[in-house]
Design an enzyme around this catalytic site. Structure first.
Site, short mmCIF file in Angstrom:
data_model
loop_
_atom_site.label_atom_id
_atom_site.label_comp_id
_atom_site.label_asym_id
_atom_site.label_seq_id
_atom_site.Cartn_x
_atom_site.Cartn_y
_atom_site.Cartn_z
N ALA A 178 48.74 -26.46 20.74
CA ALA A 178 49.46 -27.72 20.56
C ALA A 178 48.49 -28.88 20.41
O ALA A 178 48.70 -29.78 19.59
CB ALA A 178 50.39 -27.96 21.75
N ASP A 179 47.41 -28.88 21.18
CA ASP A 179 46.44 -29.96 21.11
C ASP A 179 45.73 -30.01 19.77
O ASP A 179 45.55 -31.08 19.18
CB ASP A 179 45.40 -29.80 22.23
CG ASP A 179 45.94 -30.22 23.58
OD1 ASP A 179 45.58 -31.32 24.02
OD2 ASP A 179 46.71 -29.47 24.18
N THR A 180 45.28 -28.86 19.29
CA THR A 180 44.51 -28.86 18.05
C THR A 180 45.37 -29.22 16.85
O THR A 180 44.93 -29.97 15.96
CB THR A 180 43.82 -27.50 17.82
OG1 THR A 180 44.79 -26.45 17.96
CG2 THR A 180 42.72 -27.27 18.83
N GLY A 183 45.84 -32.88 16.99
CA GLY A 183 44.62 -33.58 16.61
C GLY A 183 44.44 -33.65 15.11
O GLY A 183 44.04 -34.69 14.56
#
Length: 419
Positions: A178-180, A183
């Protein structure tokens, strides 16, 4: 270069980039913001990590005492150590706002406002500022105050519900998916907003970047499929619900290959290559819909053929037959693969902790205006003096900032937080 040895490369501090002259103030923590600003930094933006005395939390993600995540995601960045709980540190940050084009933060919604740094206050100092606000769930909505951990988003987004096998629990990704994804979306959003400012004479704006929205977006037409069928997408392991054969197959040596035959011609080529041309006209496998329906028995046929050969033998055999197959690698194989080595997907850079640190290539690979890895990840507060000197902080004033705790440098990261 010896077989299997990674290419050796050196940092290029003088390399330019398309985003040279774009200053980014990055107050984010962990992966999403660091991924976003790494992309910008790789292409020349001056990324200033504004860190608290303990440093960005990513520094504490260590393996054998080495902050490997930090070394990857903080390359091409500068570090400014400020304790933003102190008013004098917030004032220093505010004085840097007019020099920046992009401002990135990942506090829980409302925190920036509590610090006196609400978007309205930032725009007063810099009307053209692009403000990226990263959170788990968004700046508004009933869940806005929930903890924004990627794991929670990976569960709620629907990803885990159809990842894994039907007879087992849903499977969360083994990395910060989810973070990547957020980003990468955030880097695109920042560039779109910056173009509005620079090319169209527009004003700055806020980008509301929760982790939930981007991950849900990349999962495709799940809602439309549910409305059409009334059925929730099942967990099918490595099989596809759209095409067959498609799976991971175990080889004789215990390794695996991934095979995908998503077109009619490719499926027929698979059948002929394994010595089963009779399957082409078999009504159970005659078209894709039939093959999907009978995927389990089809996998048993193909799996039996694959199991009699090693991974290398299977890849060579099916490539000769022009069948779409590939090895399922682990990292020990990736770093020895000739394609990876020749294309320099990864290379060794000088490093004080490991001697040589394996770092992935700048992505995407622009041939006309390529990015570059100019500098290694910074020490905490490494660039304090130079950056604060820009806004009139001399050595005497800086010493007072250190003594009061408003500025910080060189704090040791907690060594206990390891993978």
């Amino acid at each position: 270069m010896t077989a299997g040895a990674l290419p050796k490369r050196f940092y290029e501090p003088g390399a330019g980039g398309t985003l040279t002259g774009v200053r980014v103030l990055d107050l984010s923590r962990l992966v999403a913001g660091n991924m976003l600003t790494q992309v910008l930094g790789d292409f020349g933006a001056e990324v200033i990590k504004v860190e608290p005395p303990a440093g960005d939390t990513l520094r504490a993600w260590q393996t054998k005492g080495v902050s490997t995540h930090w070394k990857i995601y903080a390359r091409n960045k500068k570090s400014l150590g400020l304790e933003l709980r102190k008013p004098e540190a917030r004032e220093l940050l505010a004085r840097l706002i007019p020099t920046a084009a992009i401002f990135v933060e990942s506090f829980r919604p409302g925190t920036l406002e509590d610090m006196g740094l609400a978007p309205e206050a930032l725009f007063e100092r810099n009307p053209k500022l692009v403000i990226v606000r990263i959170s788990g769930w968004g700046q508004d909505g009933p869940y806005r105050r929930r903890p924004g951990f990627g794991t929670l988003v990976e569960g709620m987004s629907g990803f885990a519900s159809f990842n894994g096998f039907a007879d087992r629990e849903p499977v969360l990704p083994p990395m910060y998916l989810a973070d990547t994804v957020a980003g990468l979306y955030g880097a695109a959003g920042a560039m779109i907003a910056l173009r509005e400012v620079e090319k169209n004479g527009g004003r700055g704006q806020v980008i509301d970047l929760p982790l939930l929205d981007p991950l849900f977006a990349v999962l495709g037409p799940q809602a439309a499929n549910y409305r059409l069928t009334g059925k929730v997408k099942p967990r099918t392991g490595s099989r596809s619900t759209n095409a067959a054969p498609r799976n991971a197959y175990r080889c004789k040596d215990g390794r695996y290959v991934g095979l995908s035959a998503s077109t009619q011609k490719m499926a027929e080529r698979v059948f002929r290559s394994i010595g089963r041309p009779d399957l082409v006209d078999n009504p159970r496998y005659r078209n894709n819909a039939d093959r999907v329906k009978h995927a389990e028995e089809l996998d048993a046929i193909i799996g039996g053929f694959v199991a009699a050969r090693t991974q290398a033998e299977n890849v060579a055999f099916f490539e000769q037959a022009e069948v779409t197959i590939g090895p399922i690698y682990d990292i020990s194989q990736i770093v020895e693969d000739p394609h990876v080595l020749e294309r320099e997907l990864i290379a060794d850079y000088p490093d004080p902790d490991m001697g040589a640190f394996p770092m992935h290539h700048v992505v995407p690979r622009l041939l006309g205006t390529p990015g570059a890895i100019r500098t290694p990840a910074p020490r905490l507060g490494e660039h304090n003096r130079a950056l604060l000197a820009e806004i009139g902080v001399d050595d005497t004033a800086y010493a007072r900032l250190l003594a009061s705790g408003a500025a910080c440098e060189g704090t040791t990261v907690n060594q206990e937080e390891e993978e």
